[in-house]
Write a protein that holds these residues in place. Structure first.
Motif, mmCIF file in Angstrom:
data_model
loop_
_atom_site.group_PDB
_atom_site.id
_atom_site.type_symbol
_atom_site.label_atom_id
_atom_site.label_comp_id
_atom_site.label_asym_id
_atom_site.label_seq_id
_atom_site.Cartn_x
_atom_site.Cartn_y
_atom_site.Cartn_z
ATOM 1 N N ARG A 65 32.479 140.908 -25.082
ATOM 2 C CA ARG A 65 31.484 139.984 -25.639
ATOM 3 C C ARG A 65 31.147 138.863 -24.663
ATOM 4 N NH1 ARG A 65 31.067 143.589 -28.154
ATOM 5 N NH2 ARG A 65 30.990 143.958 -30.395
ATOM 6 N N LEU A 66 31.697 138.953 -23.457
ATOM 7 C CA LEU A 66 31.414 137.940 -22.444
ATOM 8 C C LEU A 66 31.126 138.646 -21.128
ATOM 9 C CD1 LEU A 66 34.426 135.884 -23.566
ATOM 10 C CD2 LEU A 66 32.225 134.751 -23.278
ATOM 11 N N TYR A 67 30.014 138.308 -20.533
ATOM 12 C CA TYR A 67 29.619 138.979 -19.296
ATOM 13 C C TYR A 67 28.889 137.974 -18.413
ATOM 14 C CZ TYR A 67 26.812 142.032 -16.267
ATOM 15 O OH TYR A 67 26.193 142.630 -15.190
ATOM 16 N N PHE A 68 29.330 137.878 -17.172
ATOM 17 C CA PHE A 68 28.747 136.939 -16.206
ATOM 18 C C PHE A 68 28.432 137.716 -14.931
ATOM 19 C CE2 PHE A 68 31.956 134.824 -18.790
ATOM 20 C CZ PHE A 68 31.249 133.750 -19.331
ATOM 21 N N ALA A 69 27.208 137.617 -14.434
ATOM 22 C CA ALA A 69 26.868 138.381 -13.226
ATOM 23 C C ALA A 69 25.635 137.812 -12.548
ATOM 24 C CB ALA A 69 26.653 139.850 -13.582
ATOM 25 N N TYR A 70 25.364 138.359 -11.380
ATOM 26 C CA TYR A 70 24.220 137.958 -10.564
ATOM 27 C C TYR A 70 23.486 139.247 -10.184
ATOM 28 C CZ TYR A 70 21.721 135.459 -6.872
ATOM 29 O OH TYR A 70 20.750 134.886 -6.098
ATOM 30 N N PRO A 71 22.164 139.249 -10.194
ATOM 31 C CA PRO A 71 21.428 140.500 -9.955
ATOM 32 C C PRO A 71 21.615 141.061 -8.545
ATOM 33 C CG PRO A 71 19.989 138.812 -10.907
ATOM 34 C CD PRO A 71 21.276 138.131 -10.516
ATOM 35 N N LYS A 102 40.032 136.677 -23.835
ATOM 36 C CA LYS A 102 38.937 137.499 -24.370
ATOM 37 C C LYS A 102 38.538 138.580 -23.370
ATOM 38 C CE LYS A 102 38.074 134.562 -27.873
ATOM 39 N NZ LYS A 102 37.060 133.757 -28.510
ATOM 40 N N ARG A 103 37.967 139.662 -23.892
ATOM 41 C CA ARG A 103 37.493 140.736 -23.015
ATOM 42 C C ARG A 103 36.241 140.274 -22.273
ATOM 43 N NH1 ARG A 103 38.924 146.754 -25.458
ATOM 44 N NH2 ARG A 103 41.117 146.474 -24.907
ATOM 45 N N PRO A 127 32.735 155.077 -30.954
ATOM 46 C CA PRO A 127 32.213 154.096 -31.911
ATOM 47 C C PRO A 127 32.487 152.668 -31.448
ATOM 48 C CG PRO A 127 34.042 155.356 -32.856
ATOM 49 C CD PRO A 127 33.780 155.923 -31.512
ATOM 50 N N ARG A 128 31.668 151.755 -31.895
ATOM 51 C CA ARG A 128 31.822 150.348 -31.520
ATOM 52 C C ARG A 128 33.051 149.759 -32.215
ATOM 53 N NH1 ARG A 128 26.436 146.754 -31.695
ATOM 54 N NH2 ARG A 128 25.957 148.061 -29.899
ATOM 55 N N VAL A 129 33.888 149.069 -31.475
ATOM 56 C CA VAL A 129 35.068 148.475 -32.107
ATOM 57 C C VAL A 129 34.614 147.335 -33.029
ATOM 58 C CG1 VAL A 129 36.616 149.060 -30.184
ATOM 59 C CG2 VAL A 129 35.567 146.801 -30.274
ATOM 60 N N SER A 130 35.363 147.141 -34.084
ATOM 61 C CA SER A 130 34.978 146.145 -35.089
ATOM 62 C C SER A 130 35.335 144.737 -34.619
ATOM 63 C CB SER A 130 35.715 146.432 -36.391
ATOM 64 O OG SER A 130 37.109 146.262 -36.176
ATOM 65 N N ASP A 131 34.780 143.748 -35.311
ATOM 66 C CA ASP A 131 35.102 142.361 -34.979
ATOM 67 C C ASP A 131 36.591 142.081 -35.150
ATOM 68 O OD1 ASP A 131 32.503 141.982 -34.396
ATOM 69 O OD2 ASP A 131 31.999 140.811 -36.184
ATOM 70 N N GLU A 132 37.203 142.758 -36.128
ATOM 71 C CA GLU A 132 38.654 142.551 -36.344
ATOM 72 C C GLU A 132 39.437 143.071 -35.143
ATOM 73 O OE1 GLU A 132 37.047 144.482 -39.470
ATOM 74 O OE2 GLU A 132 36.244 142.465 -39.125
ATOM 75 N N GLU A 133 39.008 144.221 -34.621
ATOM 76 C CA GLU A 133 39.696 144.759 -33.439
ATOM 77 C C GLU A 133 39.509 143.845 -32.228
ATOM 78 O OE1 GLU A 133 39.605 149.408 -33.029
ATOM 79 O OE2 GLU A 133 37.966 148.768 -34.343
ATOM 80 N N ILE A 134 38.306 143.281 -32.116
ATOM 81 C CA ILE A 134 38.056 142.352 -31.006
ATOM 82 C C ILE A 134 38.989 141.158 -31.120
ATOM 83 C CG2 ILE A 134 36.352 140.729 -30.070
ATOM 84 C CD1 ILE A 134 34.205 142.828 -30.667
ATOM 85 N N GLU A 135 39.162 140.675 -32.356
ATOM 86 C CA GLU A 135 40.073 139.558 -32.597
ATOM 87 C C GLU A 135 41.492 139.946 -32.177
ATOM 88 O OE1 GLU A 135 38.598 136.757 -33.146
ATOM 89 O OE2 GLU A 135 40.607 135.900 -32.953
#
Ligand SMILES: Cc1ncc(C[n+]2csc(CCOP(=O)(O)OP(=O)(O)O)c2C)c(N)n1
Lengths: 250, 363
Positions: free
Chosen positions: B23-29, B72-73, B184-192
């Protein structure tokens, strides 16, 4: 017995590693007092720089990250974006912030990143032994400007508050000094303001401290206060460079 | 079973990372990874994620360092020149035992090079790149599906070992379209849960009253003996990773192999199709394809040298980098040959067939 002075709760009991007469300890104390007064010790994170204050993560009793040289505003950005519920500040020297980390500070300020930046300007590289800083004064002798800073060769000191206040986003920018008790009281107010705005998520706040480095200036602590007053203050003028809260109140 | 979607590698890995809980991504083109950053820019806000275009790759990796310190991921991606800029930050992330994922969509180098696929960053990815004694787990996918699957693997390994993980891809895999099936997309609980597993060391609110915890994210140890202990602990971790996380594909490896080939990523796809042609003509050639290039499948390569194997051929899109690890694995048992293309030029299956034929019989 009544306690009239004590260590702020937001400082650990680790002994400072600073030279006699160094003002980093004063700046640390002001920030810690502000954390105590705002009651935010449990939800504040800080970023220590590379420089004399590299061990700041040991001194503040909060969660802290130690950043690579100059990158504290980027590290703080990552922390704040990951944990918007927490208050985040960086603590940086002039080599860290105004030389190697120039891009990071300008862009964090320009994004209006919700962090507070505390900038200690002692006009020299302390930790590495007194080399020229981007804030060293014209004609100032350092180990890498042994004949004095030649402005025709390496330009003029960077005035960071002036530079950042050319940007639209920053919320609060003030330059203070730590050269006298009166100055320190003023500085405390600025720190408190910056951190309070931060808890209110108002945007980017920035406080510059005009400071000293007796060891690397080769001037005793008392005289270095005078030297800074006579030489630094005319160039690095204390004052509020931006305060959107005043504009908002109108 | 979910359906297959035709997608570019860069977009597929971005989607897979989000599904894995990033849920966090930082980059430069930078080309040829721009579809990745653009996909993140478009998609992360829709899942309440944070996308931030940093002022440089240097800033991006340091944002990753800060975010990783909260448990966090978090991910960044770039291509070769940008990855070089991230090296200082990667060393800090490794030194501070932080989980993070870095994707390199490699292009031709050195210097500004070009924007075509290459594998010239193998040394940088597997032998350090940044300063100091550290290791990255490096996953080298060879199809769009595997590129996508490597995202959740990378995050799981990063979380498990508290170590940065690099996905070493290239411009071909990034740009190519292939059908992909997503987890499948992991749930918010799994992210937690992902971040909760880091609660004993990460920076976070101190809920239980003052001074309950004081967490430091740091790679500095000024006392040499303390740093020695710290680095030796890293070494123990790296040993564990070597014991548990080697992944490779053994393709047509058997006791009657005349030759064993080694290749990774895009190069391995081409070698595979060359081998298929040759084997259909009656040859018996095998391929060891490292999926993790660090930890490296040294034993698997050694074990693949059966009695009839006359030599090993390594194929890479560089001047010969992985071949050094292959030689260490083969350890002089048989000769190890190399053929590579550089500058973003990709060899054809026909060229590989010709090279294999030239070298058959241990010539
Ligand atoms: C990438 C990198 N370059 C150089 C250094 C060496 N270095 C350590 S501290 C420092 C200067 C710090 O000066 P300043 O930011 O003014 O802080 P002070 O020590 O005066 O408080 C330098 C150049 C480093 N650690 N990392």
């Amino acid at each position: 017995m009544k306690v009239i002075a004590s260590r702020p709760k937001a400082l650990t009991d680790a002994q400072f590693t600073y030279c006699p007469g160094c003002l980093h300890g004063v700046a640390h104390r002001l920030i810690a007092e502000a954390i105590d007064e705002l009651g935010i010790q449990n939800n504040t994170m800080g970023v220590a720089p590379v420089g004399c204050s590299v061990f700041a993560y040991k001194f503040f009793d909060i969660d802290m990250a130690e950043a690579a040289h100059g990158r504290a505003p980027a590290v703080a950005t990552g922390m704040k974006r990951a944990r918007p519920d927490m208050n985040v500040f960086t603590y940086q020297g002039d080599g860290d912030l105004a030389a190697i980390g120039t891009a990071e500070i300008i862009h964090a300020a320009n994004r209006g990143e919700n962090i507070s930046v505390f900038f200690v300007n002692n006009a020299i590289y302390g930790m590495t032994g007194g080399q020229m800083a981007p804030t060293s004064l014209p004609d100032m002798k350092t180990t890498t400007s042994p004949y004095g800073r030649k402005t025709s060769d390496v330009g003029y000191p960077i005035q960071v508050c002036e530079l950042l206040s050319s940007l639209i986003a920053p919320y609060y920018i003030e330059r203070v000094s730590l050269l006298s008790p009166t100055d320190i009281i003023k500085a405390k107010k600025a720190v408190l303001k910056a951190m309070k705005f931060n808890t209110e998520k108002r945007g980017f706040t920035f406080v510059e401290f005009v400071s000293t480095c007796p060891t690397n200036w080769g001037i005793n602590p008392v005289d270095s206060l005078k030297w800074a007053k006579d030489n630094m203050i005319p160039f690095f003028k204390p004052g509020v460079y931006r305060d959107k809260s005043v504009e908002e109140a109108k | 079973m979910s359906e297959k979607i035709l997608m570019k590698g860069n977009e597929a890995v971005a989607e897979a990372a989000i599904r894995a809980g990033c849920r966090l991504y930082f980059a430069y083109p930078i080309t040829p990874q721009s579809e990745l950053i653009e996909y993140m820019a478009k998609t992360l806000p829709k899942v309440n994620g944070t996308f931030l275009q940093a002022e440089s790759e240097v800033a991006a990796i340091n944002m990753v360092y800060g975010a990783a310190g909260t448990g966090k991921r978090v991910m960044t991606s770039s291509s070769s020149p940008g990855i070089s800029l991230k090296m200082e930050g990667i060393s800090y992330i490794a030194g501070a035992n932080l989980p993070a994922v870095i994707i390199n969509v490699q292009r031709g180098g050195p210097g500004l090079g070009d924007i075509q696929p290459a594998q010239g960053d193998y040394f940088q990815a597997t032998k350090g790149g940044g300063h100091g004694d550290y290791r990255l787990i490096v996953i080298a996918p060879s199809s769009v599906q595997e590129f996508a699957d490597s995202a959740s693997l990378a995050f799981d390994l990063a979380d498990k070992y508290l170590n940065p993980v690099m996905i070493l891809s290239d411009g071909l895999l990034g740009q190519m379209m292939e059908p992909v099936e997503f987890k499948p997309r992991v749930s918010d609980e799994e992210i937690e849960k992902h971040s909760e597993m880091h609660y004993d060391w990460c920076m976070r609110p101190n809920e239980d009253g003052p001074n309950h915890h004081h967490h430091e994210i740091n790679s500095l140890e000024i006392d040499p003996e303390v740093l020695e202990t710290h680095v030796n602990k890293l070494a123990e971790k790296y040993k564990k990773i070597e014991e548990n996380e080697i992944r490779y594909e053994a393709y047509n490896i058997n006791e009657n192999n005349e030759m064993v080939c080694c290749a990774f990523g895009t190069a391995a796809r081409i070698v595979k199709s060359a081998i298929d042609t040759l084997n259909s003509e009656g040859h018996n050639i095998g391929l060891i394809r490292p999926i993790t290039v660090w930890p490296f499948p040294t034993q698997a390569i050694a074990d693949s040298i059966h009695d009839k194997v006359k030599n090993v051929m390594t194929f890479e899109l560089n001047l010969g980098q992985m071949v050094e690890d292959v030689k260490l694995a083969v350890n002089g048992k048989v000769p190890v040959g190399f053929y590579g293309k550089v500058g973003g030029v990709v060899f054809t299956p026909e060229e590989i067939i010709e090279k294999i034929k030239e070298n058959l019989g241990g010539k």
